[in-house]
Enzyme design. Structure first.
Site, mmCIF file in Angstrom:
data_model
loop_
_atom_site.group_PDB
_atom_site.id
_atom_site.type_symbol
_atom_site.label_atom_id
_atom_site.label_comp_id
_atom_site.label_asym_id
_atom_site.label_seq_id
_atom_site.Cartn_x
_atom_site.Cartn_y
_atom_site.Cartn_z
ATOM 1 N N LEU A 191 37.784 -27.487 0.298
ATOM 2 C CA LEU A 191 39.057 -26.928 0.768
ATOM 3 C C LEU A 191 39.508 -25.774 -0.129
ATOM 4 O O LEU A 191 40.651 -25.344 -0.086
ATOM 5 C CB LEU A 191 40.138 -28.023 0.814
ATOM 6 C CG LEU A 191 39.835 -29.193 1.746
ATOM 7 C CD1 LEU A 191 40.934 -30.250 1.666
ATOM 8 C CD2 LEU A 191 39.678 -28.720 3.196
ATOM 9 N N GLU A 224 34.975 -15.026 -9.444
ATOM 10 C CA GLU A 224 33.936 -15.980 -9.028
ATOM 11 C C GLU A 224 32.546 -15.363 -9.152
ATOM 12 O O GLU A 224 31.620 -15.982 -9.648
ATOM 13 C CB GLU A 224 34.182 -16.444 -7.589
ATOM 14 C CG GLU A 224 34.399 -17.923 -7.567
ATOM 15 C CD GLU A 224 34.567 -18.557 -6.212
ATOM 16 O OE1 GLU A 224 34.544 -17.864 -5.182
ATOM 17 O OE2 GLU A 224 34.738 -19.778 -6.213
ATOM 18 N N ASP A 283 37.385 -17.282 1.138
ATOM 19 C CA ASP A 283 38.341 -18.266 0.632
ATOM 20 C C ASP A 283 39.543 -17.585 -0.029
ATOM 21 O O ASP A 283 40.701 -17.948 0.210
ATOM 22 C CB ASP A 283 37.678 -19.198 -0.382
ATOM 23 C CG ASP A 283 36.489 -19.917 0.219
ATOM 24 O OD1 ASP A 283 36.395 -19.964 1.459
ATOM 25 O OD2 ASP A 283 35.655 -20.411 -0.547
ATOM 26 N N TYR A 337 24.083 -22.891 -2.616
ATOM 27 C CA TYR A 337 24.824 -21.781 -2.008
ATOM 28 C C TYR A 337 24.106 -20.464 -2.305
ATOM 29 O O TYR A 337 23.808 -19.676 -1.408
ATOM 30 C CB TYR A 337 26.251 -21.754 -2.561
ATOM 31 C CG TYR A 337 27.146 -20.729 -1.906
ATOM 32 C CD1 TYR A 337 27.933 -21.066 -0.812
ATOM 33 C CD2 TYR A 337 27.183 -19.417 -2.367
ATOM 34 C CE1 TYR A 337 28.745 -20.124 -0.210
ATOM 35 C CE2 TYR A 337 27.987 -18.469 -1.771
ATOM 36 C CZ TYR A 337 28.775 -18.827 -0.701
ATOM 37 O OH TYR A 337 29.572 -17.886 -0.098
#
Ligand code: GLA
Length: 384
Positions: A122, A157, A169, A219
């Site tokens: 989330l 990130e 995100d 990922y």
């Protein structure tokens, strides 16, 4: 104790403000952001908050009520401390802001409190990053736009934490708007906020309670597989990214991609891109049943072609359909975490009970089914 008291207990002074940022779900367009596609996320009513005060020196002191750990760092000598993963998100923001030339005149005390479950897909980390950029901008009048906040958070990130994630995100959270979803073009970084008007239906969040495992390595592996696919297609077609290719064109170029795995990854991207268009059309026409069908197709593609789902997400998706959802799919990166389901609003209680039962029969684990609202992005809390 409330947040102000906890702040005083930990930092020995009064706090001056509290800021918060929401979590996000993605409705459709999974693993498209780093392939230059369209995505459709929305900010949801689960929050991370930061209660702060400005310091007289240049130290950033943070404490998390969730992990019960605290760290400090001097703005003049920011380093990465691998022992404390979450604190690196905070320090990374300051490192990138300074690198971009923003002037941060003082240090800060920051008390973090989050109701966004960690590692649940989330975007608790994007929420933390956006929150820290936002509150720093507000506190020192840096005048950073919401669009830029997302970009800076993504840089943290990518460049500081080493995850090759796309912009979805951070943008979903920074640009969140009450009762709207964000149709985001990740290539051009342009967006449209579309009303999420679902009539008698609503989205709910299904939490598998399986933490995402290997998320960063798997990922990054998917990102690389897509790059390989793109390089092969570029031998015959001049394209910037996979999302510029149509389903028909992929059929034509099938022979170029002899590696079956790479072909499956590319197939997911291209079919998902098509689903985003269908979904947005159906949403605008309020064809709710079509939305459900597209969600289910997306899940299958993520499961079989992109292989980022896994037994727990598959179990909860099936349980949701059996319990009456008109569509359900994993949301976010995958490898554990959460799914979303589209259900009739008045069926929530029965739906929840049935999902919990079937999920625990299938997996011997307890799930959570959460009712959420679609909300605005980062804000300063009025009540402090
Ligand atoms: C994670 C990443 C996003 C996006 C999704 C998959 O949440 O942070 O950038 O790639 O996975 O759609």
């Amino acid at each position: 104790m409330d947040l102000k008291e906890l702040f005083r207990a930990y930092f020995g002074c009064d706090s001056t403000a509290t800021y918060r940022a929401p979590a996000r779900i993605n409705l459709i367009g999974e693993h498209l952001d780093y392939n230059g596609g369209l995505v459709l996320p929305a900010a949801i009513s689960l929050y991370i908050s930061a209660t702060i005060s400005v310091r007289n020196d240049s130290k950033i002191k943070v404490y998390s009520l969730n992990t019960k750990t605290g760290f400090e760092i001097d703005l003049k000598e920011i380093r990465k401390d691998s022992k404390y993963a979450w604190a690196n998100y905070v320090f990374g923001v300051f490192s990138i802001l300074l690198d971009e030339g923003y002037k941060i005149p003082n240090g800060l005390n920051i008390l973090i409190d989050s109701e966004i479950p960690l590692g649940s897909g989330l975007s608790s980390s994007a929420a933390l990053l956006d929150l820290i950029v936002y509150l720093t901008s507000e506190t020192f009048s840096l005048d950073i736009s919401l669009e830029k906040i997302a970009k800076l958070a993504q840089r943290v990130e990518n460049d500081y934490l080493g995850l090759k994630s796309g912009i979805m995100d951070e943008a979903a959270i920074a640009l969140g708007k009450k009762n709207h979803c964000l149709l985001l073009n990740c290539q051009e970084y342009e967006y449209e906020q579309i009303p999420l008007d679902l009539g008698d239906y609503t989205f709910v969040v299904l939490k598998t309670n399986v933490p995402r495992s290997l998320v960063s390595s798997k990922y990054n592996e998917r990102v690389e597989e897509c790059q390989k696919g793109l390089e092969l297609i570029r031998k015959k077609m001049n394209v910037n990214n996979l999302c510029e290719i149509s389903v028909l064109e992929l059929e034509r170029f099938k022979d170029l991609i002899s590696d079956e795995i790479i072909y499956q990854r590319v197939k997911h991207v291209i079919s998902e891109r098509h689903r985003v268009h269908l979904f947005v059309e159906a949403l605008k026409k309020k064809e709710i049943v079509s939305l459900g069908k597209i969600l289910n197709e997306s899940h299958l593609s993520l499961k079989d072609d992109y292989e980022v789902s896994g037994p727990y997400l598959d179990a909860i998706q099936i349980a949701a359909i059996h319990a009456g959802a008109i569509g359900a799919r994993m949301t976010g990166a995958g490898f554990g975490g959460c799914a979303i389901a589209l259900i009739k609003k008045d069926s929530f209680t029965k739906f929840r009970e049935e999902v919990l039962n079937e999920y625990s029969n299938l997996t011997e684990l307890h799930a959570d089914v959460l009712e959420v609202d679609i909300v605005d992005g980062p804000t300063k809390c009025l009540l402090h």
